[in-house]
Write a protein that holds these residues in place. Structure first.
Motif, PDB file in Angstrom:
ATOM      1  N   ASP A 181       8.588  14.705  -6.538  1.00 38.05           N
ATOM      2  CA  ASP A 181       9.304  15.947  -6.245  1.00 38.05           C
ATOM      3  C   ASP A 181      10.818  15.731  -6.249  1.00 38.05           C
ATOM      4  O   ASP A 181      11.570  16.547  -6.788  1.00 38.05           O
ATOM      5  CB  ASP A 181       8.863  16.507  -4.888  1.00 38.05           C
ATOM      6  CG  ASP A 181       7.436  17.037  -4.909  1.00 38.05           C
ATOM      7  OD1 ASP A 181       6.928  17.318  -6.031  1.00 38.05           O
ATOM      8  OD2 ASP A 181       6.835  17.157  -3.824  1.00 38.05           O
ATOM      9  N   ILE A 182      11.268  14.619  -5.678  1.00 33.83           N
ATOM     10  CA  ILE A 182      12.708  14.330  -5.632  1.00 33.83           C
ATOM     11  C   ILE A 182      13.254  14.129  -7.047  1.00 33.83           C
ATOM     12  O   ILE A 182      14.301  14.684  -7.407  1.00 33.83           O
ATOM     13  CB  ILE A 182      12.981  13.085  -4.763  1.00 33.83           C
ATOM     14  CG1 ILE A 182      12.673  13.394  -3.298  1.00 33.83           C
ATOM     15  CG2 ILE A 182      14.423  12.615  -4.911  1.00 33.83           C
ATOM     16  CD1 ILE A 182      12.688  12.188  -2.403  1.00 33.83           C
ATOM     17  N   VAL A 183      12.535  13.389  -7.863  1.00 31.33           N
ATOM     18  CA  VAL A 183      12.973  13.154  -9.239  1.00 31.33           C
ATOM     19  C   VAL A 183      12.974  14.461 -10.024  1.00 31.33           C
ATOM     20  O   VAL A 183      13.901  14.742 -10.797  1.00 31.33           O
ATOM     21  CB  VAL A 183      12.082  12.094  -9.918  1.00 31.33           C
ATOM     22  CG1 VAL A 183      12.382  11.986 -11.403  1.00 31.33           C
ATOM     23  CG2 VAL A 183      12.265  10.751  -9.251  1.00 31.33           C
ATOM     24  N   HIS A 184      11.960  15.302  -9.801  1.00 31.75           N
ATOM     25  CA  HIS A 184      11.878  16.587 -10.499  1.00 31.75           C
ATOM     26  C   HIS A 184      13.059  17.481 -10.122  1.00 31.75           C
ATOM     27  O   HIS A 184      13.646  18.146 -10.988  1.00 31.75           O
ATOM     28  CB  HIS A 184      10.544  17.264 -10.186  1.00 31.75           C
ATOM     29  CG  HIS A 184      10.352  18.566 -10.890  1.00 31.75           C
ATOM     30  ND1 HIS A 184      10.217  18.632 -12.262  1.00 31.75           N
ATOM     31  CD2 HIS A 184      10.302  19.850 -10.435  1.00 31.75           C
ATOM     32  CE1 HIS A 184      10.080  19.908 -12.609  1.00 31.75           C
ATOM     33  NE2 HIS A 184      10.120  20.658 -11.513  1.00 31.75           N
ATOM     34  N   GLU A 185      13.413  17.532  -8.842  1.00 34.91           N
ATOM     35  CA  GLU A 185      14.563  18.334  -8.401  1.00 34.91           C
ATOM     36  C   GLU A 185      15.853  17.832  -9.047  1.00 34.91           C
ATOM     37  O   GLU A 185      16.695  18.632  -9.463  1.00 34.91           O
ATOM     38  CB  GLU A 185      14.688  18.284  -6.882  1.00 34.91           C
ATOM     39  CG  GLU A 185      13.620  19.052  -6.141  1.00 34.91           C
ATOM     40  CD  GLU A 185      13.721  18.865  -4.631  1.00 34.91           C
ATOM     41  OE1 GLU A 185      14.727  18.281  -4.171  1.00 34.91           O
ATOM     42  OE2 GLU A 185      12.794  19.286  -3.939  1.00 34.91           O
TER      43      GLU A 185
ATOM     44  N   ILE B  81       3.964   9.037  -3.169  1.00 36.41           N
ATOM     45  CA  ILE B  81       4.182   9.187  -4.607  1.00 36.41           C
ATOM     46  C   ILE B  81       4.554  10.632  -4.937  1.00 36.41           C
ATOM     47  O   ILE B  81       5.466  10.888  -5.729  1.00 36.41           O
ATOM     48  CB  ILE B  81       2.928   8.751  -5.384  1.00 36.41           C
ATOM     49  CG1 ILE B  81       2.690   7.252  -5.192  1.00 36.41           C
ATOM     50  CG2 ILE B  81       3.063   9.077  -6.856  1.00 36.41           C
ATOM     51  CD1 ILE B  81       1.402   6.758  -5.778  1.00 36.41           C
ATOM     52  N   LYS B  82       3.871  11.593  -4.299  1.00 35.25           N
ATOM     53  CA  LYS B  82       4.157  13.006  -4.538  1.00 35.25           C
ATOM     54  C   LYS B  82       5.581  13.339  -4.121  1.00 35.25           C
ATOM     55  O   LYS B  82       6.302  14.049  -4.831  1.00 35.25           O
ATOM     56  CB  LYS B  82       3.161  13.867  -3.776  1.00 35.25           C
ATOM     57  CG  LYS B  82       3.317  15.353  -4.006  1.00 35.25           C
ATOM     58  CD  LYS B  82       2.279  16.133  -3.224  1.00 35.25           C
ATOM     59  CE  LYS B  82       2.459  17.614  -3.393  1.00 35.25           C
ATOM     60  NZ  LYS B  82       3.499  18.148  -2.550  1.00 35.25           N
ATOM     61  N   ASP B  83       6.026  12.809  -2.968  1.00 27.96           N
ATOM     62  CA  ASP B  83       7.397  13.058  -2.505  1.00 27.96           C
ATOM     63  C   ASP B  83       8.420  12.486  -3.483  1.00 27.96           C
ATOM     64  O   ASP B  83       9.434  13.132  -3.781  1.00 27.96           O
ATOM     65  CB  ASP B  83       7.599  12.449  -1.118  1.00 27.96           C
ATOM     66  CG  ASP B  83       6.771  13.142  -0.051  1.00 27.96           C
ATOM     67  OD1 ASP B  83       6.338  14.287  -0.282  1.00 27.96           O
ATOM     68  OD2 ASP B  83       6.555  12.508   1.015  1.00 27.96           O
ATOM     69  N   ALA B  84       8.156  11.300  -3.996  1.00 31.37           N
ATOM     70  CA  ALA B  84       9.080  10.675  -4.940  1.00 31.37           C
ATOM     71  C   ALA B  84       9.151  11.484  -6.233  1.00 31.37           C
ATOM     72  O   ALA B  84      10.235  11.698  -6.797  1.00 31.37           O
ATOM     73  CB  ALA B  84       8.653   9.248  -5.231  1.00 31.37           C
TER      74      ALA B  84
ATOM     75  N   GLN C 250       0.845  -1.174   0.000  1.00 28.12           N
ATOM     76  CA  GLN C 250       0.000   0.000   0.000  1.00 28.12           C
ATOM     77  C   GLN C 250       0.890   1.237   0.000  1.00 28.12           C
ATOM     78  O   GLN C 250       1.737   1.402   0.867  1.00 28.12           O
ATOM     79  CB  GLN C 250      -0.898  -0.015   1.221  1.00 28.12           C
ATOM     80  CG  GLN C 250      -1.801  -1.230   1.251  1.00 28.12           C
ATOM     81  CD  GLN C 250      -3.167  -0.891   1.784  1.00 28.12           C
ATOM     82  OE1 GLN C 250      -3.376   0.181   2.279  1.00 28.12           O
ATOM     83  NE2 GLN C 250      -4.084  -1.806   1.647  1.00 28.12           N
ATOM     84  N   ILE C 251       0.682   2.070  -0.994  1.00 30.71           N
ATOM     85  CA  ILE C 251       1.450   3.302  -1.131  1.00 30.71           C
ATOM     86  C   ILE C 251       0.451   4.452  -1.122  1.00 30.71           C
ATOM     87  O   ILE C 251      -0.522   4.455  -1.872  1.00 30.71           O
ATOM     88  CB  ILE C 251       2.258   3.305  -2.443  1.00 30.71           C
ATOM     89  CG1 ILE C 251       3.233   2.136  -2.453  1.00 30.71           C
ATOM     90  CG2 ILE C 251       3.010   4.605  -2.605  1.00 30.71           C
ATOM     91  CD1 ILE C 251       3.949   1.966  -3.763  1.00 30.71           C
ATOM     92  N   SER C 252       0.754   5.426  -0.296  1.00 32.60           N
ATOM     93  CA  SER C 252      -0.147   6.573  -0.227  1.00 32.60           C
ATOM     94  C   SER C 252       0.221   7.586  -1.306  1.00 32.60           C
ATOM     95  O   SER C 252       1.317   7.564  -1.867  1.00 32.60           O
ATOM     96  CB  SER C 252      -0.074   7.221   1.156  1.00 32.60           C
ATOM     97  OG  SER C 252       1.203   7.790   1.339  1.00 32.60           O
ATOM     98  N   LEU C 253      -0.696   8.467  -1.593  1.00 33.13           N
ATOM     99  CA  LEU C 253      -0.450   9.492  -2.601  1.00 33.13           C
ATOM    100  C   LEU C 253       0.641  10.462  -2.164  1.00 33.13           C
ATOM    101  O   LEU C 253       1.371  11.001  -2.993  1.00 33.13           O
ATOM    102  CB  LEU C 253      -1.749  10.244  -2.909  1.00 33.13           C
ATOM    103  CG  LEU C 253      -2.835   9.425  -3.617  1.00 33.13           C
ATOM    104  CD1 LEU C 253      -4.094  10.268  -3.793  1.00 33.13           C
ATOM    105  CD2 LEU C 253      -2.347   8.952  -4.962  1.00 33.13           C
ATOM    106  N   ASN C 254       0.769  10.668  -0.862  1.00 34.46           N
ATOM    107  CA  ASN C 254       1.821  11.556  -0.361  1.00 34.46           C
ATOM    108  C   ASN C 254       3.201  10.993  -0.671  1.00 34.46           C
ATOM    109  O   ASN C 254       4.125  11.735  -1.018  1.00 34.46           O
ATOM    110  CB  ASN C 254       1.672  11.774   1.146  1.00 34.46           C
ATOM    111  CG  ASN C 254       0.434  12.586   1.472  1.00 34.46           C
ATOM    112  OD1 ASN C 254      -0.015  13.395   0.659  1.00 34.46           O
ATOM    113  ND2 ASN C 254      -0.123  12.373   2.657  1.00 34.46           N
TER     114      ASN C 254
END
Length: 170
Positions: A98-102, A93-96, A87-91
């Motif tokens: 953001d890290i890839v985008h940076e 996924i959002k953090d991951a 189970q993966i929460s949307l938060n």
């Protein structure tokens, strides 16, 4: 024209000269120290053995049992292959993302070599040969090549702060 007819002749049967092995005289066997006594051994006769009357039913039961065993084995194999759902929460996924985008924004394209024409590659090769010959002429490089290369790398490569290194280690 000649036609030959072959007639199969019967074989001549010989009378058997030797039958089974002669029975052993059992009088001297009972004198052996580890021999089994005559009354300790139960003799088996074919008249005591009775076949089951419903042989077809027994075969069906055996076939049914083998089929059930096979199905159980198959089910166990498939149950091992089933994966547990994570189970993966949307938060998360959002953090991951953001890290890839940076990383993408901060990454420079210096690792990608631009396409060079034939003349520019030739000029670059000539420049590198001249630079390498100049390095070989240096007295520092002649005395200790490894120390000269290390000094060059210290002066040219950007240094990371020690605080960043400590944060990465945690």
């Amino acid at each position: 024209m000649c036609i030959y007819i072959f007639i199969k002749m019967p074989k001549i049967k010989r009378e058997r000269t030797r039958y089974h092995a002669r029975p052993i005289d059992s009088s001297h066997i009972s004198n052996r120290p580890f021999s089994v006594q005559d009354n300790a051994v139960k003799k088996f006769s074919t008249s005591e053995y009775t076949k089951p009357e419903n042989l077809a039913e027994i075969k069906k039961d055996r076939r049914r049992q083998r089929h059930e065993n096979w199905l159980n084995k198959l089910n166990q194999a498939y149950s091992k292959k089933k994966k547990t759902k994570t189970q993966i929460s949307l938060n998360q996924i959002k953090d991951a993302i953001d890290i890839v985008h940076e990383d993408i924004v901060n990454a420079d394209n210096s690792g990608v070599a631009p396409k060079l024409s034939k003349n520019s590659r030739k000029n670059l090769a000539i420049q590198e040969m001249v630079r390498f010959q100049n390095i070989l002429k240096l007295n520092e490089f002649k005395s200790n090549p490894m120390a000269a290369i290390q000094e060059h790398l210290k002066n040219t490569l950007p240094q990371k702060d020690t605080t960043e290194k400590m944060d990465e280690g945690k």
